[in-house]
Scaffold this active site. Structure first.
Site, PDB file in Angstrom:
ATOM      1  N   SER A 318       0.809  -1.205   0.000  1.00  0.00           N
ATOM      2  CA  SER A 318       0.000   0.000   0.000  1.00  0.00           C
ATOM      3  C   SER A 318       0.850   1.266   0.000  1.00  0.00           C
ATOM      4  O   SER A 318       1.536   1.551  -0.962  1.00  0.00           O
ATOM      5  CB  SER A 318      -0.948  -0.034   1.209  1.00  0.00           C
ATOM      6  OG  SER A 318      -1.974   0.910   1.068  1.00  0.00           O
ATOM      7  N   GLU A 329      10.353   5.267 -10.142  1.00  0.00           N
ATOM      8  CA  GLU A 329       9.983   5.762 -11.458  1.00  0.00           C
ATOM      9  C   GLU A 329      10.269   7.249 -11.655  1.00  0.00           C
ATOM     10  O   GLU A 329      10.544   7.694 -12.769  1.00  0.00           O
ATOM     11  CB  GLU A 329       8.496   5.496 -11.716  1.00  0.00           C
ATOM     12  CG  GLU A 329       8.176   4.013 -11.857  1.00  0.00           C
ATOM     13  CD  GLU A 329       6.745   3.739 -12.294  1.00  0.00           C
ATOM     14  OE1 GLU A 329       6.384   2.559 -12.391  1.00  0.00           O
ATOM     15  OE2 GLU A 329       5.991   4.712 -12.529  1.00  0.00           O
ATOM     16  N   LYS A 343      -0.811  -3.989  -3.374  1.00  0.00           N
ATOM     17  CA  LYS A 343      -2.114  -3.398  -3.052  1.00  0.00           C
ATOM     18  C   LYS A 343      -2.207  -2.035  -3.721  1.00  0.00           C
ATOM     19  O   LYS A 343      -1.556  -1.090  -3.310  1.00  0.00           O
ATOM     20  CB  LYS A 343      -2.321  -3.238  -1.550  1.00  0.00           C
ATOM     21  CG  LYS A 343      -3.682  -2.615  -1.222  1.00  0.00           C
ATOM     22  CD  LYS A 343      -3.880  -2.465   0.271  1.00  0.00           C
ATOM     23  CE  LYS A 343      -5.254  -1.854   0.559  1.00  0.00           C
ATOM     24  NZ  LYS A 343      -5.328  -0.431   0.179  1.00  0.00           N
TER      25      LYS A 343
END
Length: 489
Positions: A318, A329, A343
């Site tokens: 999460s 990224e 999740k």
């Protein structure tokens, strides 16, 4: 943490203001700190956690005809009287269960009370994080330093029963009410782990679980390791303090350890991500049911300019996955360890006037590049597993292992003895003379009664020594340090 759960304000008033549109719960599960035990129950709220709504009259909605007809039939013709609240609560619970979503859940008054009590500075319980999965209660991660961790609870363990009561088919909220309890009380869990042929009985003494989420230490050659165990009210603040302390001690590179971190508050994940991501770069995207996306961007103040890597594992979920994906990224920071949990949804909660409430999945979150990691997880740049002995089967201190016995627990004990430098002979699950000699030596070395059998204090000391061995030979941290050393040079 405060019960009001107000949004943390960053240094500048506008920072992350968009986040306030999303009253999201990013904690993956319930914290079993258990008074309440993740209750503790600990789920995390965003700023606007409660919404109001009006009741729907039966004559206004034809789709409710079946519901009210069933209600009237049971009330008038069932063989015994049924409480109104029981029927209504059951109907609400049934609707949420029909979603087949482990993160959408109805909580009765008692469960909701525990839910709200989780928002405090500490809890009494076992210290593990759980979620419902396929009608079973699964451990996402034990809390660092908790009774659950010390007892050998591991991510992906399935809790079959609590004090003899089966948890099959229960929601996470309901399961927590059975697991939680006062400090000093005992709870017996039956655990299923991996391919183990028989369930494992684990006895845990509940304790107070403080909500301390940041742990920092300086490793050799100027490499700092800062572990963030969850995202609560003061995590970003505490992380800044830890980084300042590490800077003062000569930090040349940083290992941000998100292993076993099940998530928490969205604003904290955003603020922490922004510490490491260039100003203006995307941190994440939140997508609603209509496909509309809210893009959240970094407002970096140049807080850290040192080489950095991030550790993740199957217990990273999460909000911790948001941070891991964001720095990977948007900032090119390397991820090391094992694939994360996976999740990619966010939840919100609504309270009823009677004190009960329900939470439901309201949106999904995407990485900066628009990837949805739900049920997929995030793959590390450098895949590194812990030593095999880090996954050994738990041994119950109440079970006696002695010469001539044969079992999976004996095999696990032999592997533990071998891992800490003793020679138990063949690691084959048979307690022979060589195993007894190794156990006797272990007991003498640690000033225990030399019985040559494994039970009670001997079992606990053996598992304690194994935990220390795992910490000393943390292959994931070692790999992270090696990667950083190259960047530092």
């Amino acid at each position: 943490m405060e019960e009001d759960k107000k949004q943390q304000e960053p240094n500048n008033a506008s920072k992350f203001i968009k986040i306030k549109k999303f009253p999201f719960i990013l904690g993956i599960v319930l914290l079993i700190f258990v008074t309440a035990g993740i209750t503790a129950i600990a789920l995390s709220f965003g700023d606007e956690k409660v919404q109001s709504f009006a009741p729907i009259a039966a004559n206004q909605r034809e789709e409710f005809d079946k519901l009210y007809s069933t209600y009237d039939t049971i009330k008038n013709k069932y063989y015994k009287e049924v409480d109104d609240n029981t029927l209504i609560n059951g109907a609400i619970n049934g609707m949420l269960e029909s979603l087949d979503d482990p993160y959408s859940d109805y909580m009765n008054e008692a469960e909701a009370k525990s839910f709200h009590q989780s928002i405090s500075s500490s809890f009494e319980g076992i210290g593990a994080e759980i979620q419902e999965q396929d009608s079973r209660i699964m451990v996402v991660s034990p809390i660092k330093g908790s009774p659950a961790e010390k007892a050998g609870i591991k991510p992906n363990d399935i809790i079959l029963s609590v004090n003899g009561k089966s948890l099959h088919g229960m929601s996470s909220s309901e399961a927590v009410t059975h697991i939680r309890g006062k400090k000093g009380t005992k709870v017996e869990l039956m655990i299923s782990r991996g391919n183990a042929s028989e369930p494992i009985k684990i006895t845990i003494i509940r304790d107070t679980i403080p909500i301390e989420t940041v742990y920092a230490e300086m490793l050799p050659e100027g490499i700092a390791k800062v572990q963030v165990t969850s995202f609560s009210d003061n995590t970003a603040k505490d992380l800044r303090t830890a980084l300042e302390d590490m800077e003062a001690k000569g930090m040349k590179g940083l290992i941000l350890d998100l292993r076993g971190n099940p998530g928490g508050l969205l604003d904290q994940a955003m603020e922490i991500s922004s510490m490491f991501i260039p100003d203006g770069e995307v941190i994440l995207q939140v997508e609603d049911r209509a496909g509309k996306k809210e893009v959240i961007k970094s407002e970096n103040n140049g807080e850290l300019k040192k080489p950095m890597v991030v550790l993740i594992d199957k217990g990273s979920a999460s909000a911790s996955e948001i941070v891991a994906a964001a720095v990977s990224e948007a900032a090119g920071i390397k991820l090391i360890g094992e694939k994360s949990f996976g999740k990619g949804t966010v939840q919100t909660a609504e309270d009823f006037k009677d004190g009960s409430n329900f939470k439901y999945t309201a949106a999904k979150w995407l990485t900066p590049k628009g990837n949805w990691i739900h049920k997929k997880g995030i793959k590390p740049d450098n895949a590194v597993a812990l030593p095999s002995y880090a996954n050994l089967l738990y041994i119950s201190p109440e079970k006696e292992l002695k010469q001539s016995s044969s079992s999976a627990e004996v095999k696990s004990a032999e592997a533990m003895l071998k891992a800490i430098g003793l020679d138990p002979g063949n690691v084959d699950g048979f307690f022979d003379q060589e195993t007894k000699a190794a156990v006797t030596k272990f007991q003498k070395d640690h000033k225990l009664k030399a019985t040559g059998t494994i039970k009670g204090s001997t079992t606990m000391k053996l598992m304690e020594q194994l935990r220390e061995k795992i910490l000393q030979n943390d292959t994931q941290v070692k790999k992270a340090a090696d990667v950083l050393k190259k960047e530092i040079k």
